[in-house]
Structures are given as C-alpha cells and as structure tokens.
Scaffold this motif. Structure first.
Motif, PDB file in Angstrom:
ATOM      1  N   ARG A  34       0.828  -1.199   0.000  1.00  0.00           N
ATOM      2  CA  ARG A  34       0.000   0.000   0.000  1.00  0.00           C
ATOM      3  C   ARG A  34       0.868   1.258   0.000  1.00  0.00           C
ATOM      4  NH1 ARG A  34      -5.264   1.202   1.007  1.00  0.00           N
ATOM      5  NH2 ARG A  34      -5.740  -0.923   1.559  1.00  0.00           N
ATOM      6  N   SER A  35       1.914   1.262   0.831  1.00  0.00           N
ATOM      7  CA  SER A  35       2.777   2.453   0.877  1.00  0.00           C
ATOM      8  C   SER A  35       3.518   2.640  -0.439  1.00  0.00           C
ATOM      9  CB  SER A  35       3.758   2.379   2.048  1.00  0.00           C
ATOM     10  OG  SER A  35       4.646   1.297   1.894  1.00  0.00           O
ATOM     11  N   ASN A  36       3.900   1.548  -1.093  1.00  0.00           N
ATOM     12  CA  ASN A  36       4.573   1.661  -2.391  1.00  0.00           C
ATOM     13  C   ASN A  36       3.653   2.278  -3.439  1.00  0.00           C
ATOM     14  OD1 ASN A  36       6.919   0.530  -1.442  1.00  0.00           O
ATOM     15  ND2 ASN A  36       6.428  -1.514  -2.156  1.00  0.00           N
TER      16      ASN A  36
ATOM     17  N   PHE B 123       0.690   4.087  -2.929  1.00  0.00           N
ATOM     18  CA  PHE B 123       0.110   5.389  -2.619  1.00  0.00           C
ATOM     19  C   PHE B 123       1.150   6.434  -2.239  1.00  0.00           C
ATOM     20  CE2 PHE B 123      -3.397   2.455  -2.150  1.00  0.00           C
ATOM     21  CZ  PHE B 123      -4.415   3.132  -2.782  1.00  0.00           C
ATOM     22  N   MET B 124       2.062   6.106  -1.355  1.00  0.00           N
ATOM     23  CA  MET B 124       3.014   7.104  -0.871  1.00  0.00           C
ATOM     24  C   MET B 124       4.167   7.313  -1.850  1.00  0.00           C
ATOM     25  SD  MET B 124       2.922   5.999   3.122  1.00  0.00           S
ATOM     26  CE  MET B 124       3.940   7.326   3.733  1.00  0.00           C
ATOM     27  N   LEU B 125       4.793   6.240  -2.265  1.00  0.00           N
ATOM     28  CA  LEU B 125       5.943   6.356  -3.165  1.00  0.00           C
ATOM     29  C   LEU B 125       5.512   6.576  -4.612  1.00  0.00           C
ATOM     30  CD1 LEU B 125       8.200   3.508  -1.720  1.00  0.00           C
ATOM     31  CD2 LEU B 125       8.411   5.969  -1.340  1.00  0.00           C
TER      32      LEU B 125
ATOM     33  N   GLY C 240       2.452   7.638  -5.693  1.00  0.00           N
ATOM     34  CA  GLY C 240       1.486   8.708  -5.893  1.00  0.00           C
ATOM     35  C   GLY C 240       0.196   8.248  -6.556  1.00  0.00           C
TER      36      GLY C 240
ATOM     37  N   SER D 117      -3.431   7.662  -7.546  1.00  0.00           N
ATOM     38  CA  SER D 117      -4.672   8.414  -7.349  1.00  0.00           C
ATOM     39  C   SER D 117      -5.671   7.984  -8.416  1.00  0.00           C
ATOM     40  CB  SER D 117      -4.419   9.917  -7.423  1.00  0.00           C
ATOM     41  OG  SER D 117      -3.927  10.263  -8.702  1.00  0.00           O
TER      42      SER D 117
END
Length: 63
Positions: A2-4, A6-8, A10, A12
C-alpha cells in the motif's frame, strides 16, 4: 504494498498502473488496491489462462 502504491508511487484516481505477474497473490492484491483507488490496473501474465483470470475475474486489463 500500500505504501509503495500510494506514498511512493502517488497512486490516485485515474492513474494507470502496470502490474507484472498479475495472477500471483501479490499481483491480485495490487489489482484490488488499484481498482479501489479508482485507478486502472494493466497487468502482465505468463499464460493465456492467467490473462483471462486477471481480465475477467479481477477486472484488470491484460496483455
């Protein structure tokens, strides 16, 4: 994962995401996360059967 995405990455709504080996456990989870975000998952798969599973069972574009 999930972090890969959404956070890394981006991720959307409206994004297009390429997922390799979409029929694997990690690939199918990625397809679900991408679709829930309103993005478009495109996948690779090693066989015609796996491509069909990704396209029809999981809702991804496959090639």
């Amino acid at each position: 994962m999930r972090s890969n995405l959404f956070m890394l990455g981006g991720l959307s709504a409206g994004s297009v995401v390429l997922i390799h080996t979409g029929a694997s456990g990690v690939g199918s989870a990625a397809i679900q996360l991408v679709r829930e975000a309103g993005a478009v998952p495109l996948v690779t798969a090693g066989s015609g059967e796996n491509r069909k599973a990704c396209r029809f069972d999981m809702g991804a574009g496959a090639g």
